[in-house]
Design an enzyme around this catalytic site. Structure first.
Site, short mmCIF file in Angstrom:
data_model
loop_
_atom_site.label_atom_id
_atom_site.label_comp_id
_atom_site.label_asym_id
_atom_site.label_seq_id
_atom_site.Cartn_x
_atom_site.Cartn_y
_atom_site.Cartn_z
N PHE A 166 -11.92 -6.88 13.95
CA PHE A 166 -10.94 -7.24 13.24
C PHE A 166 -10.45 -6.10 12.05
CE2 PHE A 166 -9.34 -9.61 9.40
CZ PHE A 166 -8.09 -10.33 9.92
N GLN A 167 -9.06 -6.05 11.83
CA GLN A 167 -8.66 -4.85 10.94
C GLN A 167 -9.35 -3.46 11.17
OE1 GLN A 167 -8.39 -6.76 7.12
NE2 GLN A 167 -6.43 -7.62 7.70
N MET A 176 24.11 9.41 2.79
CA MET A 176 23.80 10.57 3.44
C MET A 176 24.15 10.35 5.19
SD MET A 176 23.76 13.69 2.85
CE MET A 176 22.66 14.27 1.35
N LYS A 198 -17.66 -0.63 5.51
CA LYS A 198 -18.09 -1.66 4.57
C LYS A 198 -19.73 -1.85 4.25
CE LYS A 198 -17.13 -6.60 3.73
NZ LYS A 198 -16.34 -7.76 4.08
N GLU A 225 0.92 -0.98 0.16
CA GLU A 225 -0.13 0.05 0.15
C GLU A 225 1.06 1.51 0.01
OE1 GLU A 225 -2.56 -3.20 1.91
OE2 GLU A 225 -0.48 -2.47 2.09
#
Length: 586
Positions: free
Chosen positions: A114-115, A480, A164, A52
């Site tokens: 969940f999630q 760096m 959802k 993602e």
């Protein structure tokens, strides 16, 4: 005419309404309902990413290439939280982006389902605005508002989190005829009196500088900038985020200011008596120690975001407005002054700046062991490939060398992560830039540290037919950070060597050529200076698959010039043991 459809169908229809043609994403449970109608869309291409974070950076790259908001999509919980870094990156660099995330069903919100993650709360400080949609009827209006907010005023990222059950419910699709956003009224037209005052100050100044930031690029105001510069004869410096908005080849271009900027550009800002700041925010990487920055200068500060004006440096003339409109009005005001005989004389100022340019040109030391100079690699890349390509840099030494040693002639030709400094930006952002502008050559200029954070998106490039080219500036280190350890930590190289392991040092971990081939790309390696051009030309001759070039370079090279952290720009070092000396002029 209205039509009954699910929230998921409404979402895809809404994306089609606002002109979205590409979405970067990964499906998952809470967003899965949206992927079913997306499967049938003839207008929206979905590019399946491998992470993602890659989806978010690809959306940024797409926005850079097209000027339109990039779109990414993820599921709830970890899918959404993986978008946090690109959202923060887009927020810092004013990149228009819309992130769409699935959320657990409305009755489950707040139950630690969940999630579940409060992605609106998490991203509130790093988005321009965000929405939590629980009602299916709100989806079209919310999408319309999200794209308007992301692309108007100061561009930025907007998050739309959709429960959802809202995606699964059904309602009539109603596209809003107008948007009602109380309190959101970006000012684009500047105040005439302030513009005229700015024009007067330009005419009266002895040592003016046009300090140009990324806001001019976002406003698509390169043409107006050039007209103003040539009309006034004022020197131009462009920040890291504005590289290319004013041509490097133009005689009035003095360079890039800042921590690793050109000595002449840094000196111009330190000695100026008038800064005309356009779409720039006086960030610490440009100003150095703020209380010693441009001590003799009055400031005209034009920005579309009123919060930026006088935030870091007091503005004597504040101008709120779109950079394109500000520049257009300034041109009119300056011409009116010139018709009345009021015009600045900057001959002595240009003599001083030209002396700095001559005395402290861009340059680098060539290694004495026949190893590759990273600066030479990047310089030849720009010269062989040319200014019509798009160069997408990661973050670190290679980013600064790409800003210094590639000549940029075209707005949008240099893409990088400036404000947040996100390692791993380059490969997915290059993917997005190529998806948005498929006919243009796109090179990702990456370091071996950055590359290993997001190189899985090479699989996306190979599968989706997005033939980017990647130049890995491979010094075996976090370059760096190692440079800072050399300069400020007595050479104590704590955890910056990416190759150290209790194994044969001749073994490459990873072997970037073999890794690239495993991802379906062509892998090339260059280790000798005499092979640089031929290797780049070989990469340029392959256009049907992604190409990755491992340039194995000297690990001791450092970025110069440099202003150390927390010190004045007056203390800029041109090289390791060489500091310029300038006097503030009357």
């Amino acid at each position: 005419m209205t039509e009954q459809m699910t929230g998921a169908q409404s979402l895809i229809r809404s994306l089609e309404h606002v002109g979205v043609d590409t979405v970067f994403g990964i499906p998952g449970g809470a967003i899965l309902p949206a992927y079913d109608p997306l499967y049938d869309s003839a207008k929206v291409r979905h590019i399946l990413m491998r992470h993602e974070q890659g989806a978010g950076h690809a959306a940024e790259g797409y926005a850079y290439a097209t000027g339109r908001p990039g779109v990414c999509m993820a599921t709830s919980g970890p899918g959404a939280t993986n978008l946090v870094t690109p959202l923060a990156d887009a927020h810092m660099d004013s990149v228009p982006m819309v992130a769409i995330t699935g959320q657990v069903a409305a009755p489950m919100i707040g139950t630690d389902a969940f999630q579940e993650a409060d992605i609106c709360g998490i991203t509130m400080p790093i988005t321009k605005h965000n929405f939590l949609v629980k009602d299916v009827r709100d989806i079209p209006r919310t999408i319309a508002e999200a794209f308007h907010i992301a692309s108007s005023g100061r561009p930025g990222p907007v998050l739309v989190d959709i429960a959802k059950d809202a995606l699964q419910a059904a309602a009539e699709f109603v596209w809003p005829e107008r948007l009602d956003l109380p309190g959101y009224r970006p000012v684009t037209k500047p105040h005439g009196k302030q513009v005229r005052e700015a024009a007067r100050m330009i005419a009266e100044a002895k040592r003016p500088v046009l300090y140009v930031g990324g806001g001019v690029l976002r406003a698509k105001a390169a043409a107006e900038l050039r007209v103003l510069a040539e009309l006034t004869g004022v020197p131009v410096v462009t920040t890291l985020m504005a590289r290319g908005v004013f041509p490097d080849s133009h005689p009035q271009y003095v360079g890039m200011p800042g921590m690793h900027g050109d000595v002449a550009a840094v000196g111009a800002l330190q000695q100026t008596d008038l800064i005309i700041a356009l779409g720039a925010r006086f960030d610490d990487r440009v100003t150095g120690r703020l209380d010693s920055f441009a001590p003799d200068a009055k400031v005209v500060h034009a920005d579309i975001d009123p919060a930026e004006i006088s935030k870091n440096r007091h503005a004597d003339v504040p101008i709120v407005g779109d950079a394109r409109e500000v520049l257009a009005d300034l041109v009119v005001a300056v011409r009116a002054d010139q018709e009345k005989g009021r015009q600045g004389d900057y001959e002595a100022w240009w003599n001083r700046l030209n002396q700095l340019r001559t005395t402290y040109p861009k340059g680098y030391e060539v290694p004495d062991d026949d190893s590759l100079s990273p600066q030479a690699v990047i310089e030849r890349l720009g010269q062989v490939v040319g200014p019509e390509a798009t160069y997408v840099a990661g973050v670190g030494q290679h980013q600064m060398w790409a800003a210094q040693f590639i000549e940029y002639e075209r707005p949008g030709s240099f893409v990088n992560s400036g404000g947040l400094g996100t390692m791993g930006f380059s490969v997915p952002a290059a993917l997005g830039a190529k998806a948005g502008d498929p006919d243009r050559v796109v090179w990702a200029v990456d370091g071996d540290g950055c590359f290993q954070m997001t190189n899985q998106e090479l699989a996306t490039c190979a599968v989706e037919g997005i033939p980017i080219k990647v130049a890995i500036v491979n010094n075996g280190n976090l370059g760096m950070v190692r440079q800072w350890q050399t300069l400020f930590y007595e050479g104590r190289y704590s955890n910056t060597d990416l190759q150290t392991s209790p194994r044969d040092t001749k073994v490459r971990i990873p072997d970037f050529v073999r890794l690239s081939e495993a991802y379906g790309c062509v892998g090339l390696r260059c280790e000798r200076p005499e092979d640089i051009d031929a290797t780049i030309e070989k990469a340029m001759s392959i256009n049907d698959v992604p190409v990755v070039v491992d340039f194995t370079v000297n690990h001791d090279a450092m970025v110069w010039p440099m202003v150390g952290p927390g010190v004045s720009n007056d203390n800029i070092q041109y090289a390791r043991d060489m500091a310029p000396n300038w006097e503030h002029q009357d």
